[in-house]
Design a protein around this motif. Structure first.
Motif, PDB file in Angstrom:
ATOM      1  N   LYS A  45       0.847  -1.620  -0.043  1.00  0.00           N
ATOM      2  CA  LYS A  45       0.026  -0.008   0.199  1.00  0.00           C
ATOM      3  C   LYS A  45       1.043   1.246  -0.239  1.00  0.00           C
ATOM      4  CE  LYS A  45      -4.065  -2.232   1.961  1.00  0.00           C
ATOM      5  NZ  LYS A  45      -4.489  -2.178   4.176  1.00  0.00           N
ATOM      6  N   TYR A  46       2.233   1.325   0.403  1.00  0.00           N
ATOM      7  CA  TYR A  46       2.480   2.382   0.764  1.00  0.00           C
ATOM      8  C   TYR A  46       3.914   2.935  -0.436  1.00  0.00           C
ATOM      9  CZ  TYR A  46       0.340   3.244   5.145  1.00  0.00           C
ATOM     10  OH  TYR A  46      -0.013   3.261   6.155  1.00  0.00           O
ATOM     11  N   SER A  47       4.168   1.275  -0.773  1.00  0.00           N
ATOM     12  CA  SER A  47       5.485   0.978  -1.801  1.00  0.00           C
ATOM     13  C   SER A  47       4.945   0.413  -3.274  1.00  0.00           C
ATOM     14  CB  SER A  47       6.247  -0.219  -1.696  1.00  0.00           C
ATOM     15  OG  SER A  47       5.401  -1.219  -1.160  1.00  0.00           O
ATOM     16  N   LYS A  48       3.486   1.411  -4.131  1.00  0.00           N
ATOM     17  CA  LYS A  48       2.856   1.177  -5.167  1.00  0.00           C
ATOM     18  C   LYS A  48       3.961   0.509  -6.291  1.00  0.00           C
ATOM     19  CE  LYS A  48      -1.367   1.653  -3.867  1.00  0.00           C
ATOM     20  NZ  LYS A  48      -2.718   2.513  -3.628  1.00  0.00           N
ATOM     21  N   GLN A  49       4.513   1.698  -5.966  1.00  0.00           N
ATOM     22  CA  GLN A  49       6.295   1.584  -7.776  1.00  0.00           C
ATOM     23  C   GLN A  49       6.879   1.079  -6.914  1.00  0.00           C
ATOM     24  OE1 GLN A  49       4.390   4.149  -9.565  1.00  0.00           O
ATOM     25  NE2 GLN A  49       2.756   4.926  -8.291  1.00  0.00           N
ATOM     26  N   SER A  50       7.425   0.947  -6.221  1.00  0.00           N
ATOM     27  CA  SER A  50       8.614  -0.350  -6.165  1.00  0.00           C
ATOM     28  C   SER A  50       8.134  -1.756  -6.563  1.00  0.00           C
ATOM     29  CB  SER A  50       9.145   0.155  -5.072  1.00  0.00           C
ATOM     30  OG  SER A  50       9.312   1.294  -4.623  1.00  0.00           O
ATOM     31  N   GLU A  51       9.127  -2.498  -6.828  1.00  0.00           N
ATOM     32  CA  GLU A  51       9.204  -4.227  -7.330  1.00  0.00           C
ATOM     33  C   GLU A  51       9.939  -4.287  -6.463  1.00  0.00           C
ATOM     34  OE1 GLU A  51       7.865  -5.345 -10.095  1.00  0.00           O
ATOM     35  OE2 GLU A  51       7.021  -3.194 -10.980  1.00  0.00           O
ATOM     36  N   PRO A  52       9.256  -5.840  -5.728  1.00  0.00           N
ATOM     37  CA  PRO A  52       9.416  -6.530  -4.738  1.00  0.00           C
ATOM     38  C   PRO A  52      10.645  -6.622  -4.410  1.00  0.00           C
ATOM     39  CG  PRO A  52       7.821  -7.793  -5.117  1.00  0.00           C
ATOM     40  CD  PRO A  52       8.258  -6.513  -6.397  1.00  0.00           C
ATOM     41  N   ALA A  53      11.426  -6.174  -5.523  1.00  0.00           N
ATOM     42  CA  ALA A  53      12.857  -7.148  -6.061  1.00  0.00           C
ATOM     43  C   ALA A  53      13.899  -5.173  -5.652  1.00  0.00           C
ATOM     44  CB  ALA A  53      13.492  -7.191  -6.904  1.00  0.00           C
ATOM     45  N   GLU A  54      12.912  -4.594  -5.142  1.00  0.00           N
ATOM     46  CA  GLU A  54      13.866  -3.247  -4.581  1.00  0.00           C
ATOM     47  C   GLU A  54      13.674  -2.389  -3.285  1.00  0.00           C
ATOM     48  OE1 GLU A  54      12.693  -0.445  -9.312  1.00  0.00           O
ATOM     49  OE2 GLU A  54      11.342  -1.047  -7.960  1.00  0.00           O
ATOM     50  N   MET A  55      13.303  -3.820  -2.906  1.00  0.00           N
ATOM     51  CA  MET A  55      12.931  -3.314  -1.310  1.00  0.00           C
ATOM     52  C   MET A  55      13.888  -3.932  -0.628  1.00  0.00           C
ATOM     53  SD  MET A  55       9.427  -5.336  -0.144  1.00  0.00           S
ATOM     54  CE  MET A  55       8.568  -4.137  -1.285  1.00  0.00           C
ATOM     55  N   ILE A  56      14.672  -4.371   0.468  1.00  0.00           N
ATOM     56  CA  ILE A  56      14.886  -4.612   1.487  1.00  0.00           C
ATOM     57  C   ILE A  56      14.697  -5.263   2.743  1.00  0.00           C
ATOM     58  CG2 ILE A  56      16.773  -3.000   1.997  1.00  0.00           C
ATOM     59  CD1 ILE A  56      18.032  -6.239   1.511  1.00  0.00           C
ATOM     60  N   ILE A  57      13.970  -5.541   3.495  1.00  0.00           N
ATOM     61  CA  ILE A  57      13.482  -6.412   5.205  1.00  0.00           C
ATOM     62  C   ILE A  57      15.132  -6.170   5.562  1.00  0.00           C
ATOM     63  CG2 ILE A  57      12.118  -7.249   5.928  1.00  0.00           C
ATOM     64  CD1 ILE A  57      10.819  -7.929   3.828  1.00  0.00           C
ATOM     65  N   CYS A  58      14.829  -5.493   6.791  1.00  0.00           N
ATOM     66  CA  CYS A  58      16.308  -6.161   7.207  1.00  0.00           C
ATOM     67  C   CYS A  58      15.636  -6.452   9.175  1.00  0.00           C
ATOM     68  CB  CYS A  58      17.299  -4.424   7.734  1.00  0.00           C
ATOM     69  SG  CYS A  58      18.779  -4.538   8.486  1.00  0.00           S
ATOM     70  N   PHE A  59      16.238  -7.799   9.581  1.00  0.00           N
ATOM     71  CA  PHE A  59      16.706  -7.878  10.866  1.00  0.00           C
ATOM     72  C   PHE A  59      17.025  -8.264  11.623  1.00  0.00           C
ATOM     73  CE2 PHE A  59      14.536 -10.884   7.732  1.00  0.00           C
ATOM     74  CZ  PHE A  59      14.667 -12.274   8.031  1.00  0.00           C
ATOM     75  N   GLU A  60      16.840  -8.446  12.964  1.00  0.00           N
ATOM     76  CA  GLU A  60      17.847  -9.237  13.796  1.00  0.00           C
ATOM     77  C   GLU A  60      18.276 -10.754  13.705  1.00  0.00           C
ATOM     78  OE1 GLU A  60      18.855  -6.039  16.908  1.00  0.00           O
ATOM     79  OE2 GLU A  60      17.987  -7.767  17.009  1.00  0.00           O
ATOM     80  N   HIS A  61      19.063 -11.421  13.548  1.00  0.00           N
ATOM     81  CA  HIS A  61      18.568 -12.975  13.866  1.00  0.00           C
ATOM     82  C   HIS A  61      18.523 -13.610  14.759  1.00  0.00           C
ATOM     83  CE1 HIS A  61      20.157 -17.208  13.455  1.00  0.00           C
ATOM     84  NE2 HIS A  61      20.886 -16.566  12.183  1.00  0.00           N
ATOM     85  N   THR A  62      17.644 -14.307  15.368  1.00  0.00           N
ATOM     86  CA  THR A  62      17.083 -14.279  16.590  1.00  0.00           C
ATOM     87  C   THR A  62      16.824 -15.735  17.259  1.00  0.00           C
ATOM     88  OG1 THR A  62      14.770 -13.475  16.259  1.00  0.00           O
ATOM     89  CG2 THR A  62      15.912 -12.123  17.062  1.00  0.00           C
ATOM     90  N   GLY A  63      17.793 -16.150  15.654  1.00  0.00           N
ATOM     91  CA  GLY A  63      17.364 -18.523  15.993  1.00  0.00           C
ATOM     92  C   GLY A  63      16.163 -18.503  15.962  1.00  0.00           C
ATOM     93  N   MET A  64      15.554 -19.695  16.094  1.00  0.00           N
ATOM     94  CA  MET A  64      14.319 -19.860  15.279  1.00  0.00           C
ATOM     95  C   MET A  64      13.061 -19.222  16.015  1.00  0.00           C
ATOM     96  SD  MET A  64      13.334 -22.248  18.963  1.00  0.00           S
ATOM     97  CE  MET A  64      14.064 -21.468  20.480  1.00  0.00           C
TER      98      MET A  64
END
Length: 332
Positions: A45-64
Protein backbone atom coordinates in the motif's frame (compact mmCIF):
# COMPACT_ATOMS: atom_id res chain seq x y z
CA UNK A 1 21.77 -3.45 -6.30
CA UNK A 2 20.21 -0.13 -5.24
CA UNK A 3 17.20 -0.54 -3.00
CA UNK A 4 14.40 2.03 -2.76
CA UNK A 5 12.33 0.76 0.16
CA UNK A 6 13.95 0.06 3.54
CA UNK A 7 11.99 -1.93 6.10
CA UNK A 8 13.06 -2.70 9.65
CA UNK A 9 11.54 -5.56 11.63
CA UNK A 10 11.91 -6.36 15.31
CA UNK A 11 11.26 -10.09 15.69
CA UNK A 12 9.92 -11.55 18.92
CA UNK A 13 8.44 -14.91 19.88
CA UNK A 14 4.82 -14.18 18.89
CA UNK A 15 4.90 -10.96 16.85
CA UNK A 16 6.95 -8.93 14.37
CA UNK A 17 7.00 -5.12 14.61
CA UNK A 18 7.50 -3.46 11.23
CA UNK A 19 8.68 0.07 10.37
CA UNK A 20 8.95 1.66 6.90
CA UNK A 21 11.82 4.12 6.72
CA UNK A 22 11.03 7.52 5.24
CA UNK A 23 7.28 6.95 5.43
CA UNK A 24 7.20 6.56 9.21
CA UNK A 25 4.51 3.88 9.14
CA UNK A 26 4.64 1.15 11.78
CA UNK A 27 2.50 -1.89 12.51
CA UNK A 28 2.57 -5.20 14.40
CA UNK A 29 1.85 -8.60 12.85
CA UNK A 30 1.86 -12.19 14.12
CA UNK A 31 5.06 -14.20 13.73
CA UNK A 32 3.55 -16.82 11.42
CA UNK A 33 2.89 -17.25 7.71
CA UNK A 34 -0.53 -15.59 7.90
CA UNK A 35 1.03 -12.56 9.59
CA UNK A 36 3.83 -12.45 7.00
CA UNK A 37 1.30 -12.36 4.15
CA UNK A 38 -0.62 -9.51 5.84
CA UNK A 39 2.66 -7.67 6.40
CA UNK A 40 3.58 -7.79 2.69
CA UNK A 41 0.08 -6.65 1.67
CA UNK A 42 0.41 -3.71 4.08
CA UNK A 43 3.82 -2.79 2.65
CA UNK A 44 2.47 -2.76 -0.93
CA UNK A 45 0.00 0.00 0.00
CA UNK A 46 2.92 2.34 0.75
CA UNK A 47 5.29 1.22 -2.02
CA UNK A 48 3.11 0.82 -5.11
CA UNK A 49 5.80 2.26 -7.38
CA UNK A 50 8.47 -0.22 -6.24
CA UNK A 51 9.04 -3.80 -7.30
CA UNK A 52 9.60 -6.49 -4.61
CA UNK A 53 13.24 -6.77 -5.71
CA UNK A 54 13.73 -3.04 -4.96
CA UNK A 55 12.94 -3.39 -1.25
CA UNK A 56 15.23 -4.70 1.46
CA UNK A 57 13.85 -6.10 4.71
CA UNK A 58 16.29 -5.95 7.60
CA UNK A 59 15.96 -7.78 10.92
CA UNK A 60 18.09 -9.28 13.66
CA UNK A 61 19.08 -12.93 13.71
CA UNK A 62 17.14 -14.25 16.72
CA UNK A 63 17.54 -17.96 16.03
CA UNK A 64 14.36 -20.01 15.78
CA UNK A 65 12.14 -16.93 16.06
CA UNK A 66 13.55 -15.24 12.94
CA UNK A 67 14.18 -18.33 10.81
CA UNK A 68 10.45 -18.65 9.97
CA UNK A 69 10.38 -15.14 8.51
CA UNK A 70 13.68 -15.68 6.69
CA UNK A 71 12.46 -18.92 5.12
CA UNK A 72 9.18 -17.31 4.04
CA UNK A 73 10.90 -14.34 2.37
CA UNK A 74 13.49 -16.62 0.77
CA UNK A 75 10.79 -18.84 -0.76
CA UNK A 76 8.94 -15.93 -2.39
CA UNK A 77 12.12 -14.18 -3.56
CA UNK A 78 12.05 -10.94 -1.54
CA UNK A 79 15.52 -9.64 -0.52
CA UNK A 80 16.23 -9.55 3.21
CA UNK A 81 19.22 -8.98 5.46
CA UNK A 82 19.38 -11.06 8.64
CA UNK A 83 22.10 -9.43 10.75
CA UNK A 84 23.71 -10.03 14.17
CA UNK A 85 22.04 -7.95 16.90
CA UNK A 86 25.43 -6.72 18.17
CA UNK A 87 26.32 -5.34 14.74
CA UNK A 88 23.19 -3.15 14.71
CA UNK A 89 23.49 -2.18 18.38
CA UNK A 90 27.08 -0.94 18.07
CA UNK A 91 26.31 1.06 14.93
CA UNK A 92 23.48 3.24 16.27
CA UNK A 93 25.52 5.12 18.89
CA UNK A 94 24.20 6.36 22.22
CA UNK A 95 20.44 5.85 22.50
CA UNK A 96 18.08 5.92 25.46
CA UNK A 97 14.93 3.89 25.93
CA UNK A 98 13.64 1.02 23.82
CA UNK A 99 10.56 -0.93 22.85
CA UNK A 100 9.68 -3.14 19.91
CA UNK A 101 8.49 -0.29 17.66
CA UNK A 102 11.57 1.82 18.42
CA UNK A 103 13.83 -1.16 17.73
CA UNK A 104 12.12 -1.72 14.36
CA UNK A 105 12.65 1.96 13.53
CA UNK A 106 16.34 1.78 14.44
CA UNK A 107 16.81 -1.34 12.32
CA UNK A 108 15.17 0.44 9.36
CA UNK A 109 17.50 3.42 9.90
CA UNK A 110 20.47 1.05 9.92
CA UNK A 111 19.38 -0.44 6.58
CA UNK A 112 19.02 3.03 5.03
CA UNK A 113 22.34 4.33 6.37
CA UNK A 114 24.14 1.26 5.02
CA UNK A 115 22.19 1.15 1.76
CA UNK A 116 25.38 1.18 -0.35
CA UNK A 117 26.99 -1.80 1.40
CA UNK A 118 24.14 -3.89 2.82
CA UNK A 119 23.93 -7.33 1.24
CA UNK A 120 20.95 -9.62 1.02
CA UNK A 121 21.18 -12.80 3.08
CA UNK A 122 21.23 -16.12 1.25
CA UNK A 123 19.83 -18.98 3.30
CA UNK A 124 21.74 -22.26 3.07
CA UNK A 125 20.19 -25.47 1.78
CA UNK A 126 17.60 -27.17 3.94
CA UNK A 127 20.05 -29.97 4.69
CA UNK A 128 22.46 -27.41 6.19
CA UNK A 129 19.69 -25.87 8.33
CA UNK A 130 18.77 -29.32 9.60
CA UNK A 131 22.43 -30.08 10.28
CA UNK A 132 22.74 -26.89 12.32
CA UNK A 133 19.73 -27.83 14.46
CA UNK A 134 21.06 -31.34 15.08
CA UNK A 135 24.52 -30.08 16.02
CA UNK A 136 23.03 -27.53 18.43
CA UNK A 137 21.00 -30.27 20.12
CA UNK A 138 24.02 -32.59 20.27
CA UNK A 139 26.15 -29.90 21.87
CA UNK A 140 23.48 -29.27 24.52
CA UNK A 141 23.17 -32.98 25.33
CA UNK A 142 26.95 -33.41 25.55
CA UNK A 143 27.24 -30.40 27.89
CA UNK A 144 24.45 -31.76 30.11
CA UNK A 145 26.09 -35.17 30.21
CA UNK A 146 29.42 -33.64 31.15
CA UNK A 147 27.78 -31.71 33.98
CA UNK A 148 26.15 -34.85 35.41
CA UNK A 149 29.40 -36.81 35.07
CA UNK A 150 31.38 -34.15 36.95
CA UNK A 151 28.77 -33.91 39.75
CA UNK A 152 28.53 -37.70 40.04
CA UNK A 153 32.31 -38.00 40.31
CA UNK A 154 32.55 -35.37 43.05
CA UNK A 155 29.61 -36.73 45.02
CA UNK A 156 31.08 -40.24 44.99
CA UNK A 157 34.14 -38.78 46.73
CA UNK A 158 32.17 -36.76 49.27
CA UNK A 159 29.21 -39.07 49.96
CA UNK A 160 29.98 -42.52 51.25
CA UNK A 161 27.77 -45.33 52.45
CA UNK A 162 24.86 -47.35 51.10
CA UNK A 163 22.33 -44.65 52.00
CA UNK A 164 23.50 -42.63 48.96
CA UNK A 165 23.40 -45.54 46.52
CA UNK A 166 20.05 -44.39 45.10
CA UNK A 167 21.50 -40.98 44.18
CA UNK A 168 24.38 -42.59 42.29
CA UNK A 169 22.01 -44.87 40.38
CA UNK A 170 19.99 -41.84 39.22
CA UNK A 171 23.17 -40.14 37.96
CA UNK A 172 24.27 -43.32 36.19
CA UNK A 173 20.87 -43.71 34.53
CA UNK A 174 20.82 -40.08 33.37
CA UNK A 175 24.31 -40.33 31.88
CA UNK A 176 23.48 -43.60 30.08
CA UNK A 177 20.24 -42.14 28.66
CA UNK A 178 22.02 -39.01 27.45
CA UNK A 179 24.73 -41.15 25.81
CA UNK A 180 22.05 -43.11 23.94
CA UNK A 181 20.40 -39.88 22.77
CA UNK A 182 23.73 -38.42 21.63
CA UNK A 183 24.36 -41.54 19.52
CA UNK A 184 20.89 -41.21 17.96
CA UNK A 185 21.57 -37.57 17.08
CA UNK A 186 24.94 -38.54 15.57
CA UNK A 187 23.19 -41.13 13.39
CA UNK A 188 20.79 -38.44 12.14
CA UNK A 189 23.73 -36.12 11.45
CA UNK A 190 25.41 -38.86 9.43
CA UNK A 191 22.18 -39.46 7.49
CA UNK A 192 21.90 -35.75 6.59
CA UNK A 193 25.50 -35.71 5.38
CA UNK A 194 24.96 -38.87 3.31
CA UNK A 195 21.82 -37.40 1.70
CA UNK A 196 23.70 -34.55 -0.03
CA UNK A 197 26.54 -35.46 -2.40
CA UNK A 198 28.42 -32.14 -2.12
CA UNK A 199 28.17 -32.18 1.67
CA UNK A 200 29.30 -35.81 1.74
CA UNK A 201 32.31 -35.04 -0.48
CA UNK A 202 33.43 -32.08 1.65
CA UNK A 203 32.95 -34.15 4.81
CA UNK A 204 35.26 -36.84 3.40
CA UNK A 205 37.85 -34.24 2.40
CA UNK A 206 37.83 -32.64 5.85
CA UNK A 207 38.18 -35.92 7.73
CA UNK A 208 41.22 -36.81 5.59
CA UNK A 209 43.19 -34.18 7.56
CA UNK A 210 45.01 -35.56 10.59
CA UNK A 211 43.15 -34.98 13.89
CA UNK A 212 40.06 -33.49 12.17
CA UNK A 213 37.22 -35.75 13.26
CA UNK A 214 33.50 -36.11 12.46
CA UNK A 215 32.32 -33.47 14.96
CA UNK A 216 34.56 -30.65 13.70
CA UNK A 217 33.95 -31.61 10.06
CA UNK A 218 30.15 -31.50 10.52
CA UNK A 219 30.34 -28.18 12.38
CA UNK A 220 32.57 -26.65 9.70
CA UNK A 221 30.09 -27.63 6.99
CA UNK A 222 27.17 -26.25 9.02
CA UNK A 223 28.71 -22.89 10.01
CA UNK A 224 30.33 -22.21 6.61
CA UNK A 225 27.15 -23.26 4.74
CA UNK A 226 29.15 -26.00 3.06
CA UNK A 227 32.06 -23.60 2.42
CA UNK A 228 30.04 -20.98 0.54
CA UNK A 229 29.76 -18.37 3.32
CA UNK A 230 33.41 -17.21 3.50
CA UNK A 231 35.56 -16.27 0.53
CA UNK A 232 38.88 -17.15 2.20
CA UNK A 233 40.08 -19.01 5.26
CA UNK A 234 41.37 -15.71 6.69
CA UNK A 235 37.84 -14.29 6.81
CA UNK A 236 36.68 -17.43 8.55
CA UNK A 237 39.57 -17.14 11.04
CA UNK A 238 38.32 -13.64 11.87
CA UNK A 239 34.79 -15.00 12.37
CA UNK A 240 35.93 -17.85 14.58
CA UNK A 241 38.30 -15.70 16.66
CA UNK A 242 41.76 -17.01 15.73
CA UNK A 243 42.90 -14.04 13.61
CA UNK A 244 45.32 -11.78 15.56
CA UNK A 245 44.75 -8.01 15.63
CA UNK A 246 46.98 -5.14 16.69
CA UNK A 247 46.24 -3.16 19.85
CA UNK A 248 48.03 0.13 19.35
CA UNK A 249 47.22 3.84 19.45
CA UNK A 250 49.59 6.82 19.20
CA UNK A 251 52.72 6.59 21.34
CA UNK A 252 51.15 5.62 24.67
CA UNK A 253 49.24 2.42 23.86
CA UNK A 254 51.34 -0.41 22.50
CA UNK A 255 49.58 -3.58 23.55
CA UNK A 256 50.16 -7.10 22.41
CA UNK A 257 48.72 -8.39 19.17
CA UNK A 258 45.81 -10.54 20.27
CA UNK A 259 42.69 -12.33 19.07
CA UNK A 260 39.23 -10.84 19.48
CA UNK A 261 36.65 -12.08 21.96
CA UNK A 262 33.93 -11.44 19.36
CA UNK A 263 33.83 -14.90 17.85
CA UNK A 264 31.92 -18.12 17.40
CA UNK A 265 33.09 -19.65 20.66
CA UNK A 266 31.60 -23.10 20.08
CA UNK A 267 33.49 -23.56 16.82
CA UNK A 268 36.61 -21.96 18.28
CA UNK A 269 36.53 -24.47 21.14
CA UNK A 270 36.36 -27.40 18.71
CA UNK A 271 39.27 -26.08 16.62
CA UNK A 272 41.27 -25.47 19.81
CA UNK A 273 40.76 -29.08 20.94
CA UNK A 274 41.85 -30.33 17.52
CA UNK A 275 44.98 -28.14 17.73
CA UNK A 276 45.86 -29.64 21.13
CA UNK A 277 45.33 -33.13 19.69
CA UNK A 278 47.54 -32.28 16.71
CA UNK A 279 50.35 -31.13 19.01
CA UNK A 280 50.27 -34.55 20.69
CA UNK A 281 49.63 -36.95 17.79
CA UNK A 282 50.57 -35.20 14.53
CA UNK A 283 54.39 -35.48 14.12
CA UNK A 284 54.56 -32.38 11.93
CA UNK A 285 52.59 -30.15 14.31
CA UNK A 286 54.32 -31.68 17.34
CA UNK A 287 57.80 -30.85 16.03
CA UNK A 288 56.67 -27.36 14.96
CA UNK A 289 55.22 -26.67 18.42
CA UNK A 290 58.37 -27.85 20.23
CA UNK A 291 60.70 -25.92 17.91
CA UNK A 292 58.77 -22.66 18.24
CA UNK A 293 58.49 -22.93 22.04
CA UNK A 294 62.22 -23.71 22.31
CA UNK A 295 62.89 -20.46 20.46
CA UNK A 296 61.15 -18.59 23.27
CA UNK A 297 57.78 -18.04 21.59
CA UNK A 298 54.62 -17.93 23.68
CA UNK A 299 52.89 -21.31 23.98
CA UNK A 300 49.39 -19.94 23.43
CA UNK A 301 50.58 -17.92 20.45
CA UNK A 302 52.10 -21.08 18.96
CA UNK A 303 48.89 -22.98 19.57
CA UNK A 304 46.96 -20.23 17.79
CA UNK A 305 49.28 -20.57 14.78
CA UNK A 306 48.46 -24.28 14.70
CA UNK A 307 44.73 -23.47 14.91
CA UNK A 308 45.10 -21.27 11.84
CA UNK A 309 47.13 -23.95 10.05
CA UNK A 310 44.28 -26.41 10.59
CA UNK A 311 41.72 -23.88 9.32
CA UNK A 312 43.77 -23.12 6.20
CA UNK A 313 44.17 -26.84 5.47
CA UNK A 314 40.43 -27.44 5.79
CA UNK A 315 39.70 -24.68 3.28
CA UNK A 316 42.54 -25.87 1.02
CA UNK A 317 41.31 -29.45 0.66
CA UNK A 318 37.75 -28.26 -0.08
CA UNK A 319 38.86 -25.64 -2.62
CA UNK A 320 41.26 -28.10 -4.27
CA UNK A 321 38.75 -30.94 -4.22
CA UNK A 322 41.28 -33.57 -3.15
CA UNK A 323 42.21 -35.25 0.13
CA UNK A 324 44.98 -33.99 2.38
CA UNK A 325 48.48 -35.23 1.54
CA UNK A 326 50.93 -35.71 4.42
CA UNK A 327 54.08 -34.29 2.84
CA UNK A 328 56.17 -35.04 5.93
CA UNK A 329 56.17 -38.73 4.96
CA UNK A 330 57.94 -37.85 1.72
CA UNK A 331 60.47 -35.45 3.27
CA UNK A 332 64.10 -36.47 2.86
Amino acid sequence: MKYKVFIGIDVSKLTIDVHLHGIGASKTFSNEEKGFALFLSWVKKYSKQSEPAEMIICFEHTGMYSIKLATYLNDIGIPFAMLPALQIKQSIGIRRGKNDQIDAQRIAEYAWLHRETIQATLLPAKSILKLQSLLTLRNRLVCDRGGYEATWKEQKKALEGKEHKGIFQVYKSLIMNLTVQVKKIEEQIKAVIESDETVKLNYQLLTSIKCVGPVLAANMIAYTHNFTRFATWRKFACYVGTAPFEHQSGTSIKGRTRVSSLSNKQLKKLIHMVAICACAYNPEMKSYYKRRVSEGKNKMSTLNVIRNKIISRMFAVVNRGSCYVDLMKYAA
